[in-house]
Design a protein around this motif. Structure first.
Motif, PDB file in Angstrom:
ATOM      1  N   PRO A  74      -7.764  -6.045 -11.093  1.00  0.00           N
ATOM      2  CA  PRO A  74      -7.379  -4.892 -12.169  1.00  0.00           C
ATOM      3  C   PRO A  74      -6.729  -3.844 -12.130  1.00  0.00           C
ATOM      4  O   PRO A  74      -6.549  -2.932 -12.714  1.00  0.00           O
ATOM      5  N   ASN A  75      -7.351  -3.494 -11.060  1.00  0.00           N
ATOM      6  CA  ASN A  75      -6.821  -2.064 -10.190  1.00  0.00           C
ATOM      7  C   ASN A  75      -6.188  -2.525  -9.055  1.00  0.00           C
ATOM      8  O   ASN A  75      -6.192  -3.369  -8.617  1.00  0.00           O
ATOM      9  N   GLU A  76      -5.182  -1.021  -8.795  1.00  0.00           N
ATOM     10  CA  GLU A  76      -4.551  -2.031  -7.243  1.00  0.00           C
ATOM     11  C   GLU A  76      -5.138  -1.661  -6.079  1.00  0.00           C
ATOM     12  O   GLU A  76      -6.052  -1.017  -5.649  1.00  0.00           O
ATOM     13  N   THR A  77      -4.792  -3.132  -5.491  1.00  0.00           N
ATOM     14  CA  THR A  77      -5.922  -3.313  -4.184  1.00  0.00           C
ATOM     15  C   THR A  77      -4.730  -3.692  -3.444  1.00  0.00           C
ATOM     16  O   THR A  77      -4.469  -4.726  -3.468  1.00  0.00           O
ATOM     17  N   TRP A  78      -5.096  -3.039  -1.955  1.00  0.00           N
ATOM     18  CA  TRP A  78      -4.222  -3.763  -1.297  1.00  0.00           C
ATOM     19  C   TRP A  78      -5.987  -4.437   0.378  1.00  0.00           C
ATOM     20  O   TRP A  78      -6.551  -3.476   0.514  1.00  0.00           O
ATOM     21  N   HIS A  79      -5.119  -5.555   0.327  1.00  0.00           N
ATOM     22  CA  HIS A  79      -5.901  -5.790   1.355  1.00  0.00           C
ATOM     23  C   HIS A  79      -5.409  -6.061   2.553  1.00  0.00           C
ATOM     24  O   HIS A  79      -4.480  -6.178   3.148  1.00  0.00           O
ATOM     25  N   ILE A  80      -6.644  -5.512   4.265  1.00  0.00           N
ATOM     26  CA  ILE A  80      -5.684  -5.540   5.239  1.00  0.00           C
ATOM     27  C   ILE A  80      -6.276  -6.332   6.122  1.00  0.00           C
ATOM     28  O   ILE A  80      -6.805  -6.442   6.161  1.00  0.00           O
ATOM     29  N   TYR A  81      -4.693  -6.326   7.166  1.00  0.00           N
ATOM     30  CA  TYR A  81      -5.573  -7.694   8.148  1.00  0.00           C
ATOM     31  C   TYR A  81      -4.639  -7.534   9.450  1.00  0.00           C
ATOM     32  O   TYR A  81      -3.517  -7.009   9.302  1.00  0.00           O
ATOM     33  N   PHE A  82      -5.565  -8.136  10.634  1.00  0.00           N
ATOM     34  CA  PHE A  82      -4.838  -7.640  11.844  1.00  0.00           C
ATOM     35  C   PHE A  82      -5.276  -9.512  11.443  1.00  0.00           C
ATOM     36  O   PHE A  82      -5.662 -10.357  12.133  1.00  0.00           O
ATOM     37  N   GLY A  83      -3.715  -9.708  12.285  1.00  0.00           N
ATOM     38  CA  GLY A  83      -3.559 -11.317  12.188  1.00  0.00           C
ATOM     39  C   GLY A  83      -3.987 -11.543  10.889  1.00  0.00           C
ATOM     40  O   GLY A  83      -3.914 -11.604  10.061  1.00  0.00           O
ATOM     41  N   ASP A  84      -5.086 -13.277  11.105  1.00  0.00           N
ATOM     42  CA  ASP A  84      -4.923 -13.821   9.992  1.00  0.00           C
ATOM     43  C   ASP A  84      -6.803 -13.610  10.249  1.00  0.00           C
ATOM     44  O   ASP A  84      -7.703 -13.585   9.021  1.00  0.00           O
ATOM     45  N   VAL A  85      -7.644 -12.341  10.019  1.00  0.00           N
ATOM     46  CA  VAL A  85      -8.543 -11.188  10.161  1.00  0.00           C
ATOM     47  C   VAL A  85      -8.675 -10.301   9.266  1.00  0.00           C
ATOM     48  O   VAL A  85      -7.805  -9.457   8.940  1.00  0.00           O
ATOM     49  N   GLN A  86      -9.197 -10.510   7.740  1.00  0.00           N
ATOM     50  CA  GLN A  86      -9.131  -9.417   6.866  1.00  0.00           C
ATOM     51  C   GLN A  86     -10.182  -8.006   7.214  1.00  0.00           C
ATOM     52  O   GLN A  86     -11.158  -8.196   7.836  1.00  0.00           O
ATOM     53  N   ALA A  87      -9.519  -7.192   7.852  1.00  0.00           N
ATOM     54  CA  ALA A  87      -9.566  -5.875   8.644  1.00  0.00           C
ATOM     55  C   ALA A  87      -9.927  -4.587   7.762  1.00  0.00           C
ATOM     56  O   ALA A  87     -10.663  -3.800   8.119  1.00  0.00           O
ATOM     57  N   GLY A  88     -10.178  -4.611   6.163  1.00  0.00           N
ATOM     58  CA  GLY A  88     -10.366  -4.324   5.565  1.00  0.00           C
ATOM     59  C   GLY A  88     -10.069  -3.190   3.413  1.00  0.00           C
ATOM     60  O   GLY A  88      -9.075  -4.573   3.644  1.00  0.00           O
ATOM     61  N   THR A  89      -9.770  -2.621   3.535  1.00  0.00           N
ATOM     62  CA  THR A  89      -9.427  -2.482   1.600  1.00  0.00           C
ATOM     63  C   THR A  89      -9.215  -1.162   1.521  1.00  0.00           C
ATOM     64  O   THR A  89      -9.601  -0.110   2.019  1.00  0.00           O
ATOM     65  N   ILE A  90      -8.391  -1.232   0.953  1.00  0.00           N
ATOM     66  CA  ILE A  90      -7.646  -0.037   0.428  1.00  0.00           C
ATOM     67  C   ILE A  90      -7.520   0.080  -1.253  1.00  0.00           C
ATOM     68  O   ILE A  90      -6.912  -0.741  -1.909  1.00  0.00           O
ATOM     69  N   ALA A  91      -7.893   0.605  -2.122  1.00  0.00           N
ATOM     70  CA  ALA A  91      -8.178   0.501  -3.494  1.00  0.00           C
ATOM     71  C   ALA A  91      -8.284   1.643  -4.772  1.00  0.00           C
ATOM     72  O   ALA A  91      -8.888   2.829  -3.969  1.00  0.00           O
ATOM     73  N   LYS A  92      -7.758   1.367  -5.707  1.00  0.00           N
ATOM     74  CA  LYS A  92      -7.619   2.809  -6.237  1.00  0.00           C
ATOM     75  C   LYS A  92      -8.842   2.101  -6.486  1.00  0.00           C
ATOM     76  O   LYS A  92      -9.277   1.201  -8.004  1.00  0.00           O
ATOM     77  N   ARG A  93      -9.574   3.905  -7.492  1.00  0.00           N
ATOM     78  CA  ARG A  93     -10.913   3.537  -7.992  1.00  0.00           C
ATOM     79  C   ARG A  93     -10.758   3.754  -9.705  1.00  0.00           C
ATOM     80  O   ARG A  93      -9.794   4.426 -10.255  1.00  0.00           O
TER      81      ARG A  93
END
Length: 90
Positions: free
Chosen positions: A13-32
């Motif tokens: 429901p809020n702006e969220t970006w999943h960060i990947y290194f190849g096919d491994v999810q390395a983290g997330t950046i999200a609007k609080r």
């Protein structure tokens, strides 16, 4: 060596970006969505499991998306430098 890529989570429901290194999810950046007015608007998470140890994940908050992205990149540089190729296959 793979590079980091971002994928928007269209179901969040809020702006969220999943960060990947190849096919491994390395983290997330999200609007609080919570917090008092004027508080930091973005949060980031860096790390993955399995392939890391307790306490190695890093988290932070930022005023803007760009600041969150820059902070994530700095945390990823440290986190990934402590990984072996095997960590990414676990």
């Amino acid at each position: 060596m793979s590079t980091l890529t971002r994928r928007r989570d269209k179901e969040s429901p809020n702006e969220t970006w999943h960060i990947y290194f190849g096919d491994v999810q390395a983290g997330t950046i999200a609007k609080r969505t919570e917090g008092p007015p004027g508080s930091t608007a973005w949060q980031w998470f860096c790390g993955f499991y399995p392939g890391s140890h307790p306490g190695e994940h890093k988290v932070g908050r930022a005023v803007s998306y760009q600041q969150a992205r820059d902070a994530f990149q700095a945390a990823w540089s440290v986190f990934s430098s402590n990984r072996s190729p095997r960590d990414f296959t676990e």
